[in-house]
Design an enzyme around this catalytic site. Structure first.
Site, PDB file in Angstrom:
ATOM      1  N   TRP A  43      -1.931  33.706  57.604  1.00 15.65           N
ATOM      2  CA  TRP A  43      -0.642  33.050  57.405  1.00 15.65           C
ATOM      3  C   TRP A  43       0.497  33.663  58.204  1.00 15.65           C
ATOM      4  O   TRP A  43       1.571  33.094  58.287  1.00 15.65           O
ATOM      5  CB  TRP A  43      -0.251  33.084  55.920  1.00 15.65           C
ATOM      6  N   ASN A  44       0.288  34.879  58.776  1.00 12.63           N
ATOM      7  CA  ASN A  44       1.467  35.556  59.341  1.00 12.63           C
ATOM      8  C   ASN A  44       1.951  34.961  60.666  1.00 12.63           C
ATOM      9  O   ASN A  44       3.130  35.025  60.969  1.00 12.63           O
ATOM     10  CB  ASN A  44       1.258  37.073  59.424  1.00 12.63           C
ATOM     11  N   GLU A  47     -10.403  40.038  64.605  1.00 11.62           N
ATOM     12  CA  GLU A  47      -9.099  40.727  64.736  1.00 11.62           C
ATOM     13  C   GLU A  47      -8.706  41.122  63.324  1.00 11.62           C
ATOM     14  O   GLU A  47      -8.236  40.287  62.545  1.00 11.62           O
ATOM     15  CB  GLU A  47      -8.028  39.772  65.267  1.00 11.62           C
ATOM     16  N   LEU A  48      -8.880  42.390  62.979  1.00 15.19           N
ATOM     17  CA  LEU A  48      -8.717  42.791  61.581  1.00 15.19           C
ATOM     18  C   LEU A  48      -7.492  43.672  61.389  1.00 15.19           C
ATOM     19  O   LEU A  48      -6.547  43.600  62.157  1.00 15.19           O
ATOM     20  CB  LEU A  48     -10.012  43.461  61.116  1.00 15.19           C
ATOM     21  N   GLU A  68      -2.375  49.593  55.392  1.00 14.67           N
ATOM     22  CA  GLU A  68      -1.429  48.736  56.096  1.00 14.67           C
ATOM     23  C   GLU A  68      -0.296  48.346  55.140  1.00 14.67           C
ATOM     24  O   GLU A  68      -0.555  47.796  54.075  1.00 14.67           O
ATOM     25  CB  GLU A  68      -2.204  47.495  56.550  1.00 14.67           C
ATOM     26  N   GLY A 105      -7.768  38.380  60.197  1.00 21.98           N
ATOM     27  CA  GLY A 105      -7.402  38.594  58.800  1.00 21.98           C
ATOM     28  C   GLY A 105      -7.757  40.008  58.389  1.00 21.98           C
ATOM     29  O   GLY A 105      -7.809  40.923  59.226  1.00 21.98           O
ATOM     30  N   SER A 106      -8.027  40.188  57.113  1.00 19.64           N
ATOM     31  CA  SER A 106      -8.267  41.538  56.600  1.00 19.64           C
ATOM     32  C   SER A 106      -9.638  42.067  57.013  1.00 19.64           C
ATOM     33  O   SER A 106     -10.574  41.299  57.271  1.00 19.64           O
ATOM     34  CB  SER A 106      -8.170  41.518  55.076  1.00 19.64           C
ATOM     35  N   LYS A 155     -10.304  26.742  59.786  1.00 16.38           N
ATOM     36  CA  LYS A 155      -9.751  26.809  58.444  1.00 16.38           C
ATOM     37  C   LYS A 155      -8.512  27.700  58.516  1.00 16.38           C
ATOM     38  O   LYS A 155      -8.607  28.908  58.639  1.00 16.38           O
ATOM     39  CB  LYS A 155     -10.740  27.424  57.444  1.00 16.38           C
ATOM     40  N   PRO A 156      -7.328  27.070  58.452  1.00 16.48           N
ATOM     41  CA  PRO A 156      -6.107  27.878  58.456  1.00 16.48           C
ATOM     42  C   PRO A 156      -5.917  28.500  57.077  1.00 16.48           C
ATOM     43  O   PRO A 156      -6.613  28.145  56.126  1.00 16.48           O
ATOM     44  CB  PRO A 156      -5.014  26.861  58.749  1.00 16.48           C
ATOM     45  N   CYS A 213      -0.196  42.502  62.114  1.00 10.06           N
ATOM     46  CA  CYS A 213      -1.262  43.510  62.216  1.00 10.06           C
ATOM     47  C   CYS A 213      -0.939  44.581  63.243  1.00 10.06           C
ATOM     48  O   CYS A 213      -1.459  45.689  63.163  1.00 10.06           O
ATOM     49  CB  CYS A 213      -2.598  42.846  62.511  1.00 10.06           C
TER      50      CYS A 213
HETATM   51  P1  ADP Z   1      -4.558  38.349  54.317  1.00  9.59           P
HETATM   52  O1  ADP Z   1      -4.487  39.584  53.507  1.00  9.59           O
HETATM   53  O2  ADP Z   1      -3.858  38.413  55.623  1.00  9.59           O
HETATM   54  O3  ADP Z   1      -4.289  37.085  53.559  1.00  9.59           O
HETATM   55  P2  ADP Z   1      -7.318  37.571  54.331  1.00  9.59           P
HETATM   56  O4  ADP Z   1      -8.422  38.194  55.096  1.00  9.59           O
HETATM   57  O5  ADP Z   1      -7.433  37.524  52.849  1.00  9.59           O
HETATM   58  O6  ADP Z   1      -6.042  38.342  54.821  1.00  9.59           O
HETATM   59  O7  ADP Z   1      -7.026  36.092  54.824  1.00  9.59           O
HETATM   60  C1  ADP Z   1      -7.196  35.668  56.149  1.00  9.59           C
HETATM   61  C2  ADP Z   1      -7.917  34.339  56.152  1.00  9.59           C
HETATM   62  O8  ADP Z   1      -9.208  34.519  55.571  1.00  9.59           O
HETATM   63  C3  ADP Z   1      -7.234  33.238  55.335  1.00  9.59           C
HETATM   64  O9  ADP Z   1      -7.389  32.004  56.002  1.00  9.59           O
HETATM   65  C4  ADP Z   1      -8.027  33.257  54.051  1.00  9.59           C
HETATM   66  O10 ADP Z   1      -8.017  32.017  53.366  1.00  9.59           O
HETATM   67  C5  ADP Z   1      -9.418  33.559  54.559  1.00  9.59           C
HETATM   68  N1  ADP Z   1     -10.343  34.123  53.541  1.00  9.59           N
HETATM   69  C6  ADP Z   1     -10.052  34.886  52.474  1.00  9.59           C
HETATM   70  N2  ADP Z   1     -11.174  35.190  51.793  1.00  9.59           N
HETATM   71  C7  ADP Z   1     -12.208  34.612  52.451  1.00  9.59           C
HETATM   72  C8  ADP Z   1     -13.635  34.553  52.266  1.00  9.59           C
HETATM   73  N3  ADP Z   1     -14.234  35.177  51.248  1.00  9.59           N
HETATM   74  N4  ADP Z   1     -14.359  33.854  53.155  1.00  9.59           N
HETATM   75  C9  ADP Z   1     -13.776  33.231  54.182  1.00  9.59           C
HETATM   76  N5  ADP Z   1     -12.460  33.248  54.428  1.00  9.59           N
HETATM   77  C10 ADP Z   1     -11.672  33.924  53.587  1.00  9.59           C
END
Ligand code: ADP
Length: 459
Positions: free
Chosen positions: A130-131, A229-230, A360, A207-208, A154-155, A263
């Site tokens: 989302w950032n 990209e984590l 972070e 994402g994370s 998938k956004p 990030c």
């Molecule tokens: P943040 O802490 O930045 O929200 P996330 O890794 O939770 O980081 O989210 C980044 C993306 O990953 C989002 O689009 C979120 O919906 C998706 N996401 C979160 N959990 C899962 C999962 N178990 N499998 C696939 N995608 C996921």
């Protein structure tokens, strides 16, 4: 439907479809079915479609930025900057599509020739955060489409409105169904459908680290290519010989961008003992003048944090630092606007034992650590499981080169607080992931190298 809220005031700004498993599966099917024809299109045709999309979005730049302000909270000047940043990827890859060159290799056998061709990897999938609701999508889809891959995205469910608006403009530009698909719903369920599908040949995720590892291990079963990209834990180092004013300006720019929810945001500031107090004072003076508020104002402001979880994490990390005797120079609590607004915060005299030294922050917090020698600094800067970016300010050329070699990061930025653009390879090492986005290196992640031996040429 998924309800989308404005983090500045909690109001409802829109909704996005909560798709069923069957609907997601159909969208994956469309992505896979569209691949053969799309991969055979002339590079020039793919390039022209990307360019048409670029032109349409550019003409409506402000409308995209306003949607982002509403669903993400960033201020309008930053949102406009993000639109330009994201459009830069579409433009770059519209051009790069025509330059996916192969090789010929001097042959090893008589009467033969060796060719190396690059073929699109196949149907691909992406999951974005989302950032940067606009730029993240542009960066992934433009690269995939340029290489001849189709992609389903998938956004983040926090910011789907910008995403669907981009899809709408892509359709209007003539990018067909199947070539670019979008789904929203249950992230875990969608992730499982992507990773388990043998036809999807590559996944790009931002994402994370926790979710990245989950996707990577699930993708092991179907052997997909991955770009990850984590998380990051960027050091920002200021030596005594640095251009002092530039370093202060760079620190503010790098840290407060997107209210620190980036990030590549500096997570640990290391300032040399000889200039430490002066640096903290200059930083405090500058940061105290920056306003906090709703992003619709034209000037730069620090906006709200994206949601309650993000807010609580920042507050807990600052409380932990305070308990470990960090000195609160500025901020340190919720802003008087209330809600998800957190005060820009400067913490001095902080020790390496605080939780935020290893996690972070994702908020407008500057922890300023003191250091004395270069060797000590390098050891402390590298003392993290992450390795996305490292910043350093020094005017000593030898030191700049030493740092560029020794800092464990995918990106080292000397004498600047600014990192990204379409023409450079963005990505990390260690637990920050692997693979690169942007530049010539980015498109290489979406092709497979095929070796062709043509023998018997004189028979
Ligand atoms: P943040 O802490 O930045 O929200 P996330 O890794 O939770 O980081 O989210 C980044 C993306 O990953 C989002 O689009 C979120 O919906 C998706 N996401 C979160 N959990 C899962 C999962 N178990 N499998 C696939 N995608 C996921």
């Amino acid at each position: 439907m998924i309800t989308v809220y404005n983090p500045a005031d909690g109001s409802i700004v829109g909704e996005a479809p909560e798709m069923s498993k069957a609907e997601v599966a159909q969208a994956i099917d469309r992505t896979c079915i569209a691949f053969p024809a799309w991969s055979r299109r002339l590079a020039k045709e793919r390039s022209e479609l990307l360019r048409a999309w670029f032109d349409l979005v550019k003409a409506d730049r402000r409308a995209f930025a306003e949607v982002m302000v509403q669903e993400n909270g960033k201020c309008i000047s930053e949102a406009l900057g993000e639109v330009d940043y994201g459009l830069g990827f579409i433009e770059w890859y519209a051009e790069e599509a025509k330059r996916v060159y192969g090789d010929t290799i001097p042959t090893h056998a008589a009467d033969s020739a060796v060719l190396v061709v690059k073929e699109p990897a196949g149907p691909t999938a992406a999951i974005t955060p989302w950032n940067f609701p606009f730029m993240m999508i542009c960066r992934k889809i433009a690269t995939a489409l340029a290489a001849g891959c189709t992609m389903i995205i998938k956004p983040s469910e926090e910011t789907p409105l910008t995403a669907y608006k981009l899809l709408d403009y892509a359709r209007r530009a003539g990018i067909p169904e199947g070539v670019f698909e979008m789904v929203t719903g249950n992230p875990k369920e969608i992730g499982e459908l992507f990773t388990s599908d043998l036809r999807i040949r590559k996944i790009s995720f931002t994402g994370s680290t926790a979710v990245g590892k989950l996707l990577a291990s699930a993708s092991g079963a179907t052997l997909k290519k991955m770009t990850l990209e984590l998380g990051g834990n960027a050091p920002f180092v200021v030596f005594a010989d640095a251009d002092f004013d530039e370093a202060v300006a760079g620190a503010v720019l790098a840290k407060l961008r997107n209210s620190g929810q980036v990030c590549i945001s500096p997570n640990r500031f290391y300032v040399h003992d000889a200039i430490y107090d002066r640096f903290v004072a200059a930083l405090a003076e500058r940061v105290s003048k920056i306003e906090v508020g709703n992003g619709m104002r034209e000037e730069f402001v620090v906006g709200p944090l994206v949601n309650q979880t993000g807010f609580d994490k920042v507050a807990a990390l600052v409380d932990d630092a305070r308990k470990h005797d960090a000195r609160v120079v500025l901020g340190g609590k919720q802003h008087s606007l209330g809600g998800l607004f957190y005060e820009p915060t400067i913490l001095a005299d902080i020790g390496d034992d605080v939780k935020m030294a290893q996690s972070e922050i994702f908020g407008p917090v500057f922890p300023i650590y003191r250091f004395t020698t270069e060797d000590e600094l390098i050891e402390r800067a590298n003392n993290t499981e992450y390795g996305l970016v490292a910043y350093a300010y020094t005017r000593d050329l030898g030191r700049a080169f030493r740092l560029s070699h020794k800092l464990e990061a995918g990106m080292v930025i000397i004498n600047s607080g600014s990192v990204g653009t379409a023409s450079v390879p963005f990505g990390g090492v260690k637990q920050s992931g692997y693979g690169r986005e942007g530049s010539y290196y980015g498109i290489e992640e979406y092709v497979e190298v095929k070796y062709v031996l043509m023998a018997g040429l004189n028979r």
